[in-house]
Design a protein around this motif. Structure first.
Motif, PDB file in Angstrom:
ATOM      1  N   UNK A 305       0.836  -1.204   0.000  1.00 57.67           N
ATOM      2  CA  UNK A 305       0.000   0.000   0.000  1.00 57.67           C
ATOM      3  C   UNK A 305       0.868   1.250   0.000  1.00 57.67           C
ATOM      4  N   UNK A 306       1.958   1.257   0.761  1.00 55.48           N
ATOM      5  CA  UNK A 306       2.834   2.431   0.816  1.00 55.48           C
ATOM      6  C   UNK A 306       3.416   2.712  -0.570  1.00 55.48           C
ATOM      7  N   UNK A 307       3.944   1.695  -1.223  1.00 56.29           N
ATOM      8  CA  UNK A 307       4.553   1.889  -2.543  1.00 56.29           C
ATOM      9  C   UNK A 307       3.492   2.289  -3.568  1.00 56.29           C
ATOM     10  N   UNK A 308       2.369   1.617  -3.562  1.00 56.47           N
ATOM     11  CA  UNK A 308       1.336   1.889  -4.553  1.00 56.47           C
ATOM     12  C   UNK A 308       0.774   3.299  -4.397  1.00 56.47           C
ATOM     13  N   UNK A 309       0.463   3.717  -3.161  1.00 54.95           N
ATOM     14  CA  UNK A 309      -0.100   5.054  -2.939  1.00 54.95           C
ATOM     15  C   UNK A 309       0.912   6.154  -3.286  1.00 54.95           C
ATOM     16  N   UNK A 310       2.191   5.885  -3.071  1.00 55.16           N
ATOM     17  CA  UNK A 310       3.211   6.888  -3.410  1.00 55.16           C
ATOM     18  C   UNK A 310       3.305   7.075  -4.930  1.00 55.16           C
ATOM     19  N   UNK A 311       3.318   6.000  -5.657  1.00 55.36           N
ATOM     20  CA  UNK A 311       3.459   6.093  -7.103  1.00 55.36           C
ATOM     21  C   UNK A 311       2.198   6.594  -7.778  1.00 55.36           C
ATOM     22  N   UNK A 312       1.019   6.340  -7.197  1.00 56.77           N
ATOM     23  CA  UNK A 312      -0.229   6.835  -7.792  1.00 56.77           C
ATOM     24  C   UNK A 312      -0.228   8.348  -7.848  1.00 56.77           C
ATOM     25  N   UNK A 313       0.324   8.992  -6.835  1.00 55.90           N
ATOM     26  CA  UNK A 313       0.315  10.450  -6.762  1.00 55.90           C
ATOM     27  C   UNK A 313       1.621  11.087  -7.258  1.00 55.90           C
ATOM     28  N   UNK A 416      24.107   7.570  -0.733  1.00 55.91           N
ATOM     29  CA  UNK A 416      22.975   8.490  -0.853  1.00 55.91           C
ATOM     30  C   UNK A 416      23.162   9.691   0.073  1.00 55.91           C
ATOM     31  N   UNK A 417      22.564  10.817  -0.336  1.00 56.65           N
ATOM     32  CA  UNK A 417      22.662  12.049   0.448  1.00 56.65           C
ATOM     33  C   UNK A 417      21.372  12.346   1.234  1.00 56.65           C
ATOM     34  N   UNK A 418      20.225  11.997   0.673  1.00 57.99           N
ATOM     35  CA  UNK A 418      18.938  12.210   1.332  1.00 57.99           C
ATOM     36  C   UNK A 418      18.063  10.979   1.152  1.00 57.99           C
ATOM     37  N   UNK A 419      17.331  10.656   2.207  1.00 57.18           N
ATOM     38  CA  UNK A 419      16.420   9.527   2.194  1.00 57.18           C
ATOM     39  C   UNK A 419      15.154   9.931   2.945  1.00 57.18           C
ATOM     40  N   UNK A 420      14.017   9.594   2.344  1.00 61.67           N
ATOM     41  CA  UNK A 420      12.733   9.825   3.026  1.00 61.67           C
ATOM     42  C   UNK A 420      12.322   8.520   3.696  1.00 61.67           C
ATOM     43  N   UNK A 421      12.296   8.538   5.006  1.00 61.08           N
ATOM     44  CA  UNK A 421      11.920   7.355   5.763  1.00 61.08           C
ATOM     45  C   UNK A 421      10.399   7.305   5.913  1.00 61.08           C
ATOM     46  N   UNK A 422       9.819   6.121   5.618  1.00 62.28           N
ATOM     47  CA  UNK A 422       8.380   5.935   5.720  1.00 62.28           C
ATOM     48  C   UNK A 422       8.073   4.710   6.578  1.00 62.28           C
ATOM     49  N   UNK A 423       7.064   4.851   7.472  1.00 61.79           N
ATOM     50  CA  UNK A 423       6.539   3.693   8.195  1.00 61.79           C
ATOM     51  C   UNK A 423       5.587   2.926   7.295  1.00 61.79           C
ATOM     52  N   UNK A 424       5.345   1.645   7.650  1.00 59.51           N
ATOM     53  CA  UNK A 424       4.472   0.833   6.800  1.00 59.51           C
ATOM     54  C   UNK A 424       2.989   1.027   7.117  1.00 59.51           C
ATOM     55  N   UNK A 425       2.642   1.889   8.087  1.00 55.98           N
ATOM     56  CA  UNK A 425       1.225   2.139   8.388  1.00 55.98           C
ATOM     57  C   UNK A 425       0.801   3.539   7.950  1.00 55.98           C
ATOM     58  N   UNK A 426       1.402   3.997   6.842  1.00 58.12           N
ATOM     59  CA  UNK A 426       1.036   5.310   6.302  1.00 58.12           C
ATOM     60  C   UNK A 426       0.430   5.127   4.913  1.00 58.12           C
ATOM     61  N   UNK A 427      -0.271   6.175   4.465  1.00 58.39           N
ATOM     62  CA  UNK A 427      -0.824   6.236   3.114  1.00 58.39           C
ATOM     63  C   UNK A 427      -0.470   7.585   2.528  1.00 58.39           C
ATOM     64  N   UNK A 428       0.118   7.569   1.328  1.00 57.87           N
ATOM     65  CA  UNK A 428       0.514   8.799   0.656  1.00 57.87           C
ATOM     66  C   UNK A 428      -0.648   9.282  -0.204  1.00 57.87           C
TER      67      UNK A 428
END
Length: 598
Positions: A305-313, A416-428
């Motif tokens: 869900x995290x990957x799919x919601x991020x790429x949809x937007x 890498x210089x920057x990384x966006x850390x995401x929890x698995x219980x989020x929705x983008x």
């Protein structure tokens, strides 16, 4: 002769005054005796008779004694509350008796005036005697008329229903008279009233005794209610602990359908050919110009869900790279899911912790502590039948180093210089590309602060009774949220943040600075190194707050189901599940086989 006339005039004036006083006292009392009373019970004390017959001096003395006796009785009535009732009622009727008294006073004045015109000779005295007798008769008639007027006034007031302050007491005496006691002496009437008063007093004493008994019973009842209330509160507290214990189990246990999904995917991975086990776009994994995401999870469906919601937007999906790290138990399931459901043009990397050979107990204080006897006793030797201890701090996730990988980002992504850390219980819900353009002003961590709520302060997570914590940190400092954090890895390396993290973990070996968890460790590690992001980037609370504003949810770039009510659990809040479930591919074969539905 002149002296005798003066003496008679003086005595007659005195007799008139005495008559006035006697009428004023006896007239009200006539109301209670029920029979008319003449001015005197003895011989009439007229001026002329008194002057001619010295024997009338005895009658005058008797009248004086009766007057004194009446005055003493009246004075005694002040002391006796029952007699005061009769006296008060007589005063109330004074207005009715005015007419009769005025007649007596008028008669006396006429008598005195007539006496002043007396002659010196015998014929004049005879005329005076005749006039005197006429005046005496007229005076007695006026007194009787005055007393009759008093009776008529009382009867009128009784018939008209008029009452005053003493009406109740007057009616009691009248009632006794009307009942046949009109000729009963006043003293007996008063005795009856006194007896009635004593009866009322005894009745009042009985009522007061009953009230005292009721009061004592009420006090005992209050004590019993307080005891019951205390017992109920204790039971309620125990039930709360039990409910919390059960809720923690329900929140952290893996649902059967998700377990089914992991097993089917694992079986598919090992039964498939090796030709489909490689991800495309591997050249993007270390390209620092792209947008890199770090996601550490053992939940296949949540990571999807995290990957799919991020790429949809995402406006440019090809510029996004996802680095997923899981444990070896879910490694095969995680890889096969994204191999079978590849994201459009985005790069995917799936790793397992065991690949990081540098991460061991000699390097990481956390791993060393997890292998210690203290932690083993804390987790495994605690009686399970004692739910009074907060099970939140005995969550199995704290045993896994997977939860602490966020403190080793520079080691995991060395190029890498920057990384966006995401929890698995989020929705983008929006494109996250602008986050890479935010200047963190030399800070290491970019996060949304959560101090809008009272309990989101440092003293909520850290033990400020410890001097090491109290000296270094501000107890009212605002904390920030994990779940969506932009980390500047270049600044991380410059400021040697990993060593800072190790220092605080060593100090907290026996859990004296904070309990288990990554947020307290992050607060002390990134103290004065966190840049506050706009609150619209990250909305928290969908995992425990049932009354969030729907407009705020719709406008947030990332919504976070932090808390126990995760959207993939049966205990999740139904009103928020739709924001998560719309990014699940329910038509996928493995999803249908495991009976996973919205």
């Amino acid at each position: 002769m002149a002296a005798a006339r003066r003496w008679r005039r003086k005595c007659r004036t005195r007799d008139a005054v005495l008559a006035l006083l006697l009428v004023s006292v006896l007239a009200p009392l006539a109301l209670y005796s029920g029979a008319p009373i003449s001015a005197f019970s003895g011989p009439a004390l007229t001026g002329s008779a008194f002057g001619r017959d010295p024997s009338n001096l005895i009658a005058r003395n008797e009248a004086g004694k009766r007057l004194s006796s009446l005055r003493q009785d009246a004075f005694g009535a002040v002391k006796d509350p029952v007699r005061t009732v009769a006296l008060d009622a007589s005063v109330k009727r004074e207005g009715t008796a005015v007419a009769g008294i005025q007649q007596v006073v008028t008669g006396s004045s006429m008598y005195i005036s007539g006496e002043s015109g007396g002659s010196k000779d015998g014929r004049a005295r005879s005329i005076d005697d005749t006039k005197q007798a006429s005046y005496d008769s007229s005076k007695r008639k006026r007194v009787d008329d005055g007393l009759s007027s008093l009776d008529e006034g009382v009867q009128y007031r009784e018939q008209s229903g008029l009452s005053n302050v003493g009406a109740a007491r007057d009616n009691k005496v009248r009632g006794m008279h009307n009942a046949g006691y009109r000729n009963v002496p006043l003293d007996k009437v008063m005795d009856c009233l006194v007896f009635s008063v004593h009866e009322k007093i005894r009745a009042m004493e009985s009522i007061l005794t009953k009230i005292k008994q009721v009061h004592d019973n009420c006090a005992a009842a209050i004590d019993k209610l307080q005891t019951d209330l205390h017992s109920t509160e204790n039971q309620l507290e125990a039930r709360k602990h039990e409910a919390n214990y059960v809720a923690q189990i329900a929140a952290k246990a893996l649902p059967k359908r998700l377990h089914c999904l992991a097993l089917r995917l694992t079986n598919e991975y090992y039964s498939s050919s090796s030709n489909i086990k490689h991800f495309p776009y591997q050249e993007k994994l270390e390209d620092a110009k792209l947008h890199h995401y770090a996601l550490f999870s053992d939940n296949v469906l949540a990571a999807a869900v995290v990957v799919n919601s991020t790429l949809v937007h995402a406006k440019k999906p090809a510029n996004h790279v996802f680095h997923i790290v899981t444990d070896k138990l879910n490694y095969a399931a995680m890889r096969i899911w994204f191999l079978v459901n590849p994201p459009d043009k985005a790069a995917i990397q799936v790793q397992k912790i065991e690949e990081f050979t540098w991460l061991n107990s000699s390097y990481s204080p956390v791993l060393k502590q997890l292998e210690s006897h203290f932690m083993i006793n804390y987790y495994f030797n605690t009686p399970q039948n004692k739910p009074d201890k907060n099970p939140k701090f005995r969550n199995p996730k704290y045993l896994s180093i997977l939860n602490h990988l966020r403190f080793y980002l520079p080691e995991i992504f060395p190029r890498l210089n920057k990384v966006l850390f995401l929890d698995d219980d989020i929705v983008v819900q929006q494109d996250l590309s602008p986050l890479w353009s935010i200047d963190l002003k030399g800070k290491v961590n970019g996060a949304v602060q959560t101090c809008g709520e009272v309990f989101h302060r440092f003293d909520r997570y850290l033990n400020f009774s410890n001097p090491l914590i109290a000296k270094k940190f501000d107890r009212r400092a605002c904390d920030w949220a994990y779940g969506m954090n932009m980390f500047d890895l270049s600044e991380w390396r410059k400021q040697n943040i990993t060593n800072v993290y190790h220092y605080w973990q060593e100090q907290n070996e026996h859990r004296l600075l904070w309990k288990l968890g990554t947020l307290p460790a992050g607060l002390v590690t990134f103290w004065n190194r966190t840049f506050p992001l706009d609150r619209s980037w990250h909305l928290l609370g969908l995992g425990y707050k049932p009354n969030l504003n729907p407009q705020d949810i719709e406008q947030a770039a990332v919504v976070h189901y932090n808390g126990n009510l995760k959207p993939w659990l049966e205990v999740g809040l139904p009103k928020y599940r739709k924001y998560w479930s719309k990014y699940v591919k329910f038509d996928q074969a493995f999803i249908r086989e495991c009976n996973i539905h919205p």
